[in-house]
Design a protein around this motif. Sequence first.
Motif, PDB file in Angstrom:
ATOM      1  N   ALA A  31       1.514  13.873  13.727  1.00  0.00           N
ATOM      2  CA  ALA A  31       2.054  13.064  12.564  1.00  0.00           C
ATOM      3  C   ALA A  31       3.287  11.891  13.501  1.00  0.00           C
ATOM      4  CB  ALA A  31       3.193  13.654  11.169  1.00  0.00           C
ATOM      5  N   LEU A  32       3.438  12.631  14.273  1.00  0.00           N
ATOM      6  CA  LEU A  32       4.145  11.229  14.402  1.00  0.00           C
ATOM      7  C   LEU A  32       3.471  10.012  14.983  1.00  0.00           C
ATOM      8  CD1 LEU A  32       7.582  12.442  16.265  1.00  0.00           C
ATOM      9  CD2 LEU A  32       7.386  11.071  14.184  1.00  0.00           C
ATOM     10  N   LEU A  33       2.751  10.985  16.574  1.00  0.00           N
ATOM     11  CA  LEU A  33       1.024   9.831  16.599  1.00  0.00           C
ATOM     12  C   LEU A  33       1.265   9.381  15.552  1.00  0.00           C
ATOM     13  CD1 LEU A  33       0.239  12.332  19.278  1.00  0.00           C
ATOM     14  CD2 LEU A  33       1.664  10.079  19.303  1.00  0.00           C
ATOM     15  N   VAL A  34       0.394   9.558  14.707  1.00  0.00           N
ATOM     16  CA  VAL A  34      -0.827   8.879  13.578  1.00  0.00           C
ATOM     17  C   VAL A  34       0.196   8.073  12.940  1.00  0.00           C
ATOM     18  CG1 VAL A  34      -2.177   9.134  11.245  1.00  0.00           C
ATOM     19  CG2 VAL A  34      -2.114  10.858  12.771  1.00  0.00           C
ATOM     20  N   ALA A  35       1.084   7.898  12.949  1.00  0.00           N
ATOM     21  CA  ALA A  35       2.155   6.992  11.932  1.00  0.00           C
ATOM     22  C   ALA A  35       2.900   5.865  13.012  1.00  0.00           C
ATOM     23  CB  ALA A  35       3.830   7.681  11.703  1.00  0.00           C
ATOM     24  N   GLY A  36       2.596   6.850  14.091  1.00  0.00           N
ATOM     25  CA  GLY A  36       2.720   5.344  15.804  1.00  0.00           C
ATOM     26  C   GLY A  36       1.436   4.523  15.627  1.00  0.00           C
ATOM     27  N   ALA A  37       0.515   5.041  15.832  1.00  0.00           N
ATOM     28  CA  ALA A  37      -0.842   3.671  15.832  1.00  0.00           C
ATOM     29  C   ALA A  37      -0.558   3.385  15.031  1.00  0.00           C
ATOM     30  CB  ALA A  37      -2.092   5.797  16.986  1.00  0.00           C
ATOM     31  N   THR A  38      -0.767   3.601  13.823  1.00  0.00           N
ATOM     32  CA  THR A  38      -0.874   3.124  12.085  1.00  0.00           C
ATOM     33  C   THR A  38       0.189   1.553  12.359  1.00  0.00           C
ATOM     34  OG1 THR A  38      -1.110   5.159  10.602  1.00  0.00           O
ATOM     35  CG2 THR A  38      -0.513   2.782  10.095  1.00  0.00           C
ATOM     36  N   LEU A  39       0.680   2.198  12.895  1.00  0.00           N
ATOM     37  CA  LEU A  39       2.231   0.575  13.053  1.00  0.00           C
ATOM     38  C   LEU A  39       1.147  -0.337  14.153  1.00  0.00           C
ATOM     39  CD1 LEU A  39       5.414   2.028  12.371  1.00  0.00           C
ATOM     40  CD2 LEU A  39       4.374   1.039  11.438  1.00  0.00           C
ATOM     41  N   LEU A  40       1.404   0.724  15.309  1.00  0.00           N
ATOM     42  CA  LEU A  40       0.198  -0.586  16.240  1.00  0.00           C
ATOM     43  C   LEU A  40      -0.973  -1.245  16.085  1.00  0.00           C
ATOM     44  CD1 LEU A  40       0.562   2.213  19.797  1.00  0.00           C
ATOM     45  CD2 LEU A  40       2.041   0.105  19.401  1.00  0.00           C
ATOM     46  N   VAL A  41      -2.121  -0.380  15.140  1.00  0.00           N
ATOM     47  CA  VAL A  41      -3.300  -0.903  14.632  1.00  0.00           C
ATOM     48  C   VAL A  41      -2.702  -2.758  13.877  1.00  0.00           C
ATOM     49  CG1 VAL A  41      -4.812  -0.582  13.020  1.00  0.00           C
ATOM     50  CG2 VAL A  41      -4.429   0.928  15.060  1.00  0.00           C
ATOM     51  N   TYR A  42      -1.720  -1.865  12.965  1.00  0.00           N
ATOM     52  CA  TYR A  42      -1.485  -3.509  12.021  1.00  0.00           C
ATOM     53  C   TYR A  42      -0.777  -4.426  13.077  1.00  0.00           C
ATOM     54  CZ  TYR A  42       2.435  -5.725   9.062  1.00  0.00           C
ATOM     55  OH  TYR A  42       3.285  -6.555   8.122  1.00  0.00           O
ATOM     56  N   GLN A  43      -0.180  -3.905  13.688  1.00  0.00           N
ATOM     57  CA  GLN A  43       0.041  -5.258  14.936  1.00  0.00           C
ATOM     58  C   GLN A  43      -0.807  -5.980  15.384  1.00  0.00           C
ATOM     59  OE1 GLN A  43       0.735  -5.238  18.554  1.00  0.00           O
ATOM     60  NE2 GLN A  43       0.475  -7.025  18.729  1.00  0.00           N
ATOM     61  N   SER A  44      -1.967  -5.204  16.105  1.00  0.00           N
ATOM     62  CA  SER A  44      -3.579  -5.642  16.584  1.00  0.00           C
ATOM     63  C   SER A  44      -4.524  -6.342  15.388  1.00  0.00           C
ATOM     64  CB  SER A  44      -4.587  -4.475  17.372  1.00  0.00           C
ATOM     65  OG  SER A  44      -3.697  -3.214  18.241  1.00  0.00           O
ATOM     66  N   ALA A  45      -4.120  -5.927  14.123  1.00  0.00           N
ATOM     67  CA  ALA A  45      -5.084  -6.246  13.792  1.00  0.00           C
ATOM     68  C   ALA A  45      -4.533  -7.364  12.535  1.00  0.00           C
ATOM     69  CB  ALA A  45      -5.554  -5.242  12.480  1.00  0.00           C
ATOM     70  N   SER A  46      -3.177  -7.891  13.031  1.00  0.00           N
ATOM     71  CA  SER A  46      -2.790  -9.526  12.700  1.00  0.00           C
ATOM     72  C   SER A  46      -2.631 -10.029  13.289  1.00  0.00           C
ATOM     73  CB  SER A  46      -1.100  -9.107  12.462  1.00  0.00           C
ATOM     74  OG  SER A  46      -0.697  -7.715  11.812  1.00  0.00           O
ATOM     75  N   SER A  47      -3.504  -9.839  14.766  1.00  0.00           N
ATOM     76  CA  SER A  47      -3.985 -10.740  15.719  1.00  0.00           C
ATOM     77  C   SER A  47      -4.685 -11.625  15.110  1.00  0.00           C
ATOM     78  CB  SER A  47      -3.728 -10.492  16.855  1.00  0.00           C
ATOM     79  OG  SER A  47      -4.792  -9.088  17.284  1.00  0.00           O
ATOM     80  N   GLN A  48      -5.474 -10.747  13.792  1.00  0.00           N
ATOM     81  CA  GLN A  48      -7.071 -12.225  14.038  1.00  0.00           C
ATOM     82  C   GLN A  48      -6.270 -13.341  13.568  1.00  0.00           C
ATOM     83  OE1 GLN A  48      -9.435  -9.386  10.663  1.00  0.00           O
ATOM     84  NE2 GLN A  48      -8.582  -8.115  12.062  1.00  0.00           N
ATOM     85  N   HIS A  49      -4.925 -13.658  12.803  1.00  0.00           N
ATOM     86  CA  HIS A  49      -4.923 -15.001  12.500  1.00  0.00           C
ATOM     87  C   HIS A  49      -4.849 -16.049  13.729  1.00  0.00           C
ATOM     88  CE1 HIS A  49      -4.236 -14.067   7.968  1.00  0.00           C
ATOM     89  NE2 HIS A  49      -3.787 -12.608   8.675  1.00  0.00           N
ATOM     90  N   LEU A  50      -4.918 -15.347  15.378  1.00  0.00           N
ATOM     91  CA  LEU A  50      -4.470 -16.162  16.299  1.00  0.00           C
ATOM     92  C   LEU A  50      -5.018 -17.062  16.096  1.00  0.00           C
ATOM     93  CD1 LEU A  50      -3.444 -15.949  18.612  1.00  0.00           C
ATOM     94  CD2 LEU A  50      -4.556 -14.502  20.136  1.00  0.00           C
ATOM     95  N   VAL A  51      -6.430 -17.732  15.852  1.00  0.00           N
ATOM     96  CA  VAL A  51      -7.568 -18.816  15.937  1.00  0.00           C
ATOM     97  C   VAL A  51      -6.498 -20.305  14.842  1.00  0.00           C
ATOM     98  CG1 VAL A  51      -9.102 -19.717  15.582  1.00  0.00           C
ATOM     99  CG2 VAL A  51      -9.198 -17.787  16.908  1.00  0.00           C
TER     100      VAL A  51
END
Length: 218
Positions: A31-51
């Motif tokens: 559960a800790l890993l899934v929660a941590g991975a979800t927040l990491l994906v949140y950060q990674s997906a947010s970089s779609q605004h980079l351009v």
Amino acid sequence: AVSRRSSSTAPSRCNSWNASATAFAAEPTLALLVAGATLLVYQSASSQHLVTWLVQERGFAYSRAAYLGAAVVLGAGLAGSLAMGWLTDAAERRRAGGRLAALVGLGGASLAATVAFYLLPPASPLFLPAWLVAQGWTLGWFGPMLAALHERAPAGSRATVIGFCLMTLNLAGVGLGPWITGAIGDRAGLTTGLLASVGAGAVGIALVGLAARRGVRS
């Protein structure tokens, strides 16, 4: 035939949910890993605004931002994926739990570089190196995380656990990250929104570190 087919799928759905619940109850670090991975994906997906960020807040021409962004994703993304996979595999071979410990260390350094990238002016000699490290992390952490989840899931329900994890990452991480970051950007600027996403990633790294410590104790 239709009613027979629909009735036969109900038990399989129930079994999938039961298998997931049993797996997470048997191994709380999942559960800790899934929660941590979800927040990491949140950060990674947010970089779609980079351009958009490069154009609006760093003065890049759109074509330059798009072409340079694509080159960085291809080069740093490939290098980061291979390097983080190799480094975390080597750490796991040295000691049990080494994969997650190495991932936490790499994540902390990479998120610091990401903050620098979002704050530095493009003229800085550190702007491009920080961008390369940030992009390598954005794509590189995913493989080691899935490997850690696979190692900790019960043998009879690994596919179910990974499937549940991917569903959660997509719904909560990929779905919410760009939306919330964009909403913050509309009100306070994309730099603020992107830095907030790094904060979410830092919490994710902390959760992964907690899972690593609990795994060592158990």
